[in-house]
Write a protein that holds these residues in place. Structure first.
Motif, PDB file in Angstrom:
ATOM      1  N   ILE A 195       0.940  -1.036   0.326  1.00  0.00           N
ATOM      2  CA  ILE A 195       0.096  -0.284  -0.104  1.00  0.00           C
ATOM      3  C   ILE A 195       0.935   0.956  -0.136  1.00  0.00           C
ATOM      4  CG2 ILE A 195      -1.203   1.327   1.234  1.00  0.00           C
ATOM      5  CD1 ILE A 195      -3.074  -1.735   2.549  1.00  0.00           C
ATOM      6  N   ASP A 196       1.930   1.292   0.445  1.00  0.00           N
ATOM      7  CA  ASP A 196       2.598   2.854   0.185  1.00  0.00           C
ATOM      8  C   ASP A 196       4.311   2.515  -0.523  1.00  0.00           C
ATOM      9  OD1 ASP A 196       1.790   2.626   3.150  1.00  0.00           O
ATOM     10  OD2 ASP A 196       4.178   1.497   4.046  1.00  0.00           O
ATOM     11  N   LEU A 197       4.068   0.997  -1.049  1.00  0.00           N
ATOM     12  CA  LEU A 197       4.317   1.566  -3.185  1.00  0.00           C
ATOM     13  C   LEU A 197       3.672   1.372  -3.804  1.00  0.00           C
ATOM     14  CD1 LEU A 197       6.420   0.556  -4.889  1.00  0.00           C
ATOM     15  CD2 LEU A 197       5.956  -1.297  -4.428  1.00  0.00           C
ATOM     16  N   LEU A 198       2.759   1.820  -3.731  1.00  0.00           N
ATOM     17  CA  LEU A 198       0.956   1.930  -4.445  1.00  0.00           C
ATOM     18  C   LEU A 198       1.120   4.016  -4.915  1.00  0.00           C
ATOM     19  CD1 LEU A 198      -1.322   1.562  -5.728  1.00  0.00           C
ATOM     20  CD2 LEU A 198      -2.897   1.778  -3.935  1.00  0.00           C
ATOM     21  N   GLY A 199       1.705   4.208  -3.356  1.00  0.00           N
ATOM     22  CA  GLY A 199       1.611   5.557  -2.799  1.00  0.00           C
ATOM     23  C   GLY A 199       2.220   6.233  -3.486  1.00  0.00           C
ATOM     24  N   GLN A 200       3.623   5.669  -3.416  1.00  0.00           N
ATOM     25  CA  GLN A 200       4.846   6.122  -4.261  1.00  0.00           C
ATOM     26  C   GLN A 200       4.769   5.743  -6.072  1.00  0.00           C
ATOM     27  OE1 GLN A 200       7.770   3.428  -2.607  1.00  0.00           O
ATOM     28  NE2 GLN A 200       8.701   5.769  -2.149  1.00  0.00           N
ATOM     29  N   ILE A 201       3.703   5.585  -6.297  1.00  0.00           N
ATOM     30  CA  ILE A 201       4.244   4.872  -8.256  1.00  0.00           C
ATOM     31  C   ILE A 201       3.020   5.630  -8.377  1.00  0.00           C
ATOM     32  CG2 ILE A 201       3.065   2.513  -9.787  1.00  0.00           C
ATOM     33  CD1 ILE A 201       4.222   0.356  -7.660  1.00  0.00           C
ATOM     34  N   LEU A 202       2.591   6.019  -7.966  1.00  0.00           N
ATOM     35  CA  LEU A 202       0.790   6.479  -8.596  1.00  0.00           C
ATOM     36  C   LEU A 202       1.168   7.799  -8.375  1.00  0.00           C
ATOM     37  CD1 LEU A 202      -2.543   4.763  -7.187  1.00  0.00           C
ATOM     38  CD2 LEU A 202      -1.337   4.428  -9.312  1.00  0.00           C
ATOM     39  N   LYS A 203       2.375   8.229  -7.863  1.00  0.00           N
ATOM     40  CA  LYS A 203       2.838   9.678  -7.977  1.00  0.00           C
ATOM     41  C   LYS A 203       4.096  10.059  -9.279  1.00  0.00           C
ATOM     42  CE  LYS A 203       3.012  10.526  -3.264  1.00  0.00           C
ATOM     43  NZ  LYS A 203       3.996  10.574  -2.187  1.00  0.00           N
ATOM     44  N   LEU A 204       4.236   8.554 -10.248  1.00  0.00           N
ATOM     45  CA  LEU A 204       4.763   8.555 -11.061  1.00  0.00           C
ATOM     46  C   LEU A 204       3.958   9.405 -12.648  1.00  0.00           C
ATOM     47  CD1 LEU A 204       6.619   4.737 -10.744  1.00  0.00           C
ATOM     48  CD2 LEU A 204       7.141   7.541  -9.928  1.00  0.00           C
ATOM     49  N   GLU A 205       5.362  10.193 -13.162  1.00  0.00           N
ATOM     50  CA  GLU A 205       4.397  10.426 -14.404  1.00  0.00           C
ATOM     51  C   GLU A 205       4.794   9.875 -15.871  1.00  0.00           C
ATOM     52  OE1 GLU A 205       1.913  12.804 -15.047  1.00  0.00           O
ATOM     53  OE2 GLU A 205       1.799  13.345 -12.511  1.00  0.00           O
ATOM     54  N   PRO A 206       3.859   9.088 -16.463  1.00  0.00           N
ATOM     55  CA  PRO A 206       2.658   9.170 -16.052  1.00  0.00           C
ATOM     56  C   PRO A 206       2.266   7.621 -15.442  1.00  0.00           C
ATOM     57  CG  PRO A 206       3.515   8.527 -18.251  1.00  0.00           C
ATOM     58  CD  PRO A 206       4.516   8.926 -17.978  1.00  0.00           C
ATOM     59  N   ALA A 207       0.984   8.168 -14.820  1.00  0.00           N
ATOM     60  CA  ALA A 207       1.150   6.971 -13.879  1.00  0.00           C
ATOM     61  C   ALA A 207       0.226   5.721 -13.950  1.00  0.00           C
ATOM     62  CB  ALA A 207       0.168   7.452 -11.853  1.00  0.00           C
ATOM     63  N   ALA A 226     -11.524  -5.369   4.773  1.00  0.00           N
ATOM     64  CA  ALA A 226     -11.761  -4.290   4.377  1.00  0.00           C
ATOM     65  C   ALA A 226     -11.638  -2.869   4.353  1.00  0.00           C
ATOM     66  CB  ALA A 226     -13.261  -3.866   4.792  1.00  0.00           C
ATOM     67  N   GLU A 227     -10.575  -2.927   5.631  1.00  0.00           N
ATOM     68  CA  GLU A 227      -9.241  -1.385   5.118  1.00  0.00           C
ATOM     69  C   GLU A 227      -8.316  -1.462   4.373  1.00  0.00           C
ATOM     70  OE1 GLU A 227      -6.182   0.555   8.452  1.00  0.00           O
ATOM     71  OE2 GLU A 227      -8.146  -1.569   9.119  1.00  0.00           O
ATOM     72  N   ARG A 228      -7.860  -2.968   3.616  1.00  0.00           N
ATOM     73  CA  ARG A 228      -7.008  -3.134   2.554  1.00  0.00           C
ATOM     74  C   ARG A 228      -7.231  -2.248   1.283  1.00  0.00           C
ATOM     75  NH1 ARG A 228      -2.890  -7.875   3.830  1.00  0.00           N
ATOM     76  NH2 ARG A 228      -1.528  -7.234   5.501  1.00  0.00           N
ATOM     77  N   VAL A 229      -8.462  -2.672   1.001  1.00  0.00           N
ATOM     78  CA  VAL A 229      -9.478  -3.183  -0.418  1.00  0.00           C
ATOM     79  C   VAL A 229      -9.450  -1.016  -0.170  1.00  0.00           C
ATOM     80  CG1 VAL A 229     -11.759  -3.322  -1.415  1.00  0.00           C
ATOM     81  CG2 VAL A 229     -10.501  -5.246  -0.216  1.00  0.00           C
ATOM     82  N   ARG A 230      -9.969  -0.790   0.576  1.00  0.00           N
ATOM     83  CA  ARG A 230     -10.848   0.575   1.108  1.00  0.00           C
ATOM     84  C   ARG A 230      -9.832   0.984   0.908  1.00  0.00           C
ATOM     85  NH1 ARG A 230     -13.865   0.334   4.519  1.00  0.00           N
ATOM     86  NH2 ARG A 230     -12.626   0.423   6.470  1.00  0.00           N
ATOM     87  N   THR A 231      -8.755   1.187   2.062  1.00  0.00           N
ATOM     88  CA  THR A 231      -7.478   2.074   1.415  1.00  0.00           C
ATOM     89  C   THR A 231      -7.010   2.478   0.082  1.00  0.00           C
ATOM     90  OG1 THR A 231      -7.158   2.255   3.747  1.00  0.00           O
ATOM     91  CG2 THR A 231      -4.780   2.212   2.272  1.00  0.00           C
ATOM     92  N   SER A 232      -6.833   1.034  -0.125  1.00  0.00           N
ATOM     93  CA  SER A 232      -6.020   0.823  -1.958  1.00  0.00           C
ATOM     94  C   SER A 232      -6.928   1.846  -2.803  1.00  0.00           C
ATOM     95  CB  SER A 232      -5.962  -0.362  -2.229  1.00  0.00           C
ATOM     96  OG  SER A 232      -4.904  -0.936  -1.946  1.00  0.00           O
ATOM     97  N   LEU A 233      -8.549   1.546  -2.865  1.00  0.00           N
ATOM     98  CA  LEU A 233      -9.364   1.761  -3.975  1.00  0.00           C
ATOM     99  C   LEU A 233      -8.935   3.838  -3.592  1.00  0.00           C
ATOM    100  CD1 LEU A 233     -12.137  -0.543  -3.811  1.00  0.00           C
ATOM    101  CD2 LEU A 233      -9.845  -0.265  -5.395  1.00  0.00           C
ATOM    102  N   THR A 234      -9.055   4.136  -2.471  1.00  0.00           N
ATOM    103  CA  THR A 234      -9.355   4.818  -1.984  1.00  0.00           C
ATOM    104  C   THR A 234      -7.837   6.198  -2.240  1.00  0.00           C
ATOM    105  OG1 THR A 234     -10.715   5.035   0.059  1.00  0.00           O
ATOM    106  CG2 THR A 234      -9.098   7.073  -0.113  1.00  0.00           C
ATOM    107  N   MET A 235      -6.861   4.972  -2.526  1.00  0.00           N
ATOM    108  CA  MET A 235      -5.682   5.971  -2.623  1.00  0.00           C
ATOM    109  C   MET A 235      -5.036   6.108  -4.505  1.00  0.00           C
ATOM    110  SD  MET A 235      -3.106   3.847  -0.163  1.00  0.00           S
ATOM    111  CE  MET A 235      -1.131   4.688  -0.666  1.00  0.00           C
ATOM    112  N   GLY A 236      -6.215   5.236  -4.810  1.00  0.00           N
ATOM    113  CA  GLY A 236      -5.413   5.280  -6.646  1.00  0.00           C
ATOM    114  C   GLY A 236      -5.850   4.338  -7.429  1.00  0.00           C
ATOM    115  N   ALA A 237      -5.812   2.995  -6.766  1.00  0.00           N
ATOM    116  CA  ALA A 237      -6.253   1.363  -6.890  1.00  0.00           C
ATOM    117  C   ALA A 237      -7.090   1.298  -8.275  1.00  0.00           C
ATOM    118  CB  ALA A 237      -5.509   0.462  -6.471  1.00  0.00           C
ATOM    119  N   SER A 238      -6.263   0.324  -9.662  1.00  0.00           N
ATOM    120  CA  SER A 238      -6.980   0.648 -10.213  1.00  0.00           C
ATOM    121  C   SER A 238      -8.331  -0.544 -10.105  1.00  0.00           C
ATOM    122  CB  SER A 238      -6.730   0.627 -11.592  1.00  0.00           C
ATOM    123  OG  SER A 238      -5.939   1.451 -12.155  1.00  0.00           O
ATOM    124  N   GLY A 239      -8.143  -1.508  -9.328  1.00  0.00           N
ATOM    125  CA  GLY A 239      -8.013  -2.719  -8.572  1.00  0.00           C
ATOM    126  C   GLY A 239      -8.123  -3.457  -7.745  1.00  0.00           C
TER     127      GLY A 239
END
Length: 125
Positions: free
Chosen positions: A65-77, A89-102
């Protein structure tokens, strides 16, 4: 000539990582990187700009989840599909809220991976 979309697979389980990479190749993706650790996976994303990343949540020495945040800051993400055997439920919600696509829950079928990839690529067109 049509260029294949690129993909990076980050999972510490070598058998599952190889399986996901093989499935992505069968979907006409070019798998430009396979990593078992977050640091290596991030380096592939930074250097190779994949269109899609399959990212395990539980990685040695890091949290996906921390790595997700770093990856989504890349251009282009890239689009990122989270993969886990522990889908709280917390992991799913956090991941999707942060911007995971699935989100994929282990164990999964080839059909579920294909559906997640198609959904991720269609949702942000």
């Amino acid at each position: 000539m049509h260029k294949k979309p690129s993909c990076v697979v980050i999972d510490d389980d070598g058998i599952l990582r190889n399986l996901m990479a093989s499935l992505m190749r069968s979907l006409e993706f070019e798998v430009v990187g396979e990593a078992s650790h977050a640091q290596d996976g991030f380096r592939f994303c930074l250097d190779l700009h994949p269109k899609l990343v399959l990212l395990d949540i539980n990685l040695p020495e890091s949290n996906g989840i921390d790595l997700l945040g770093q990856i989504l800051k890349l251009e282009p993400a890239p689009k990122v599909i989270m993969v886990t055997a522990e889908p709280t439920a917390e992991r799913v919600r956090t991941s999707l809220t942060m911007g995971a696509s699935g989100f994929l829950v282990k164990p999964f079928t080839a059909a579920k991976l294909i559906a997640a990839v198609n959904h991720a690529l269609e949702m942000h067109l």
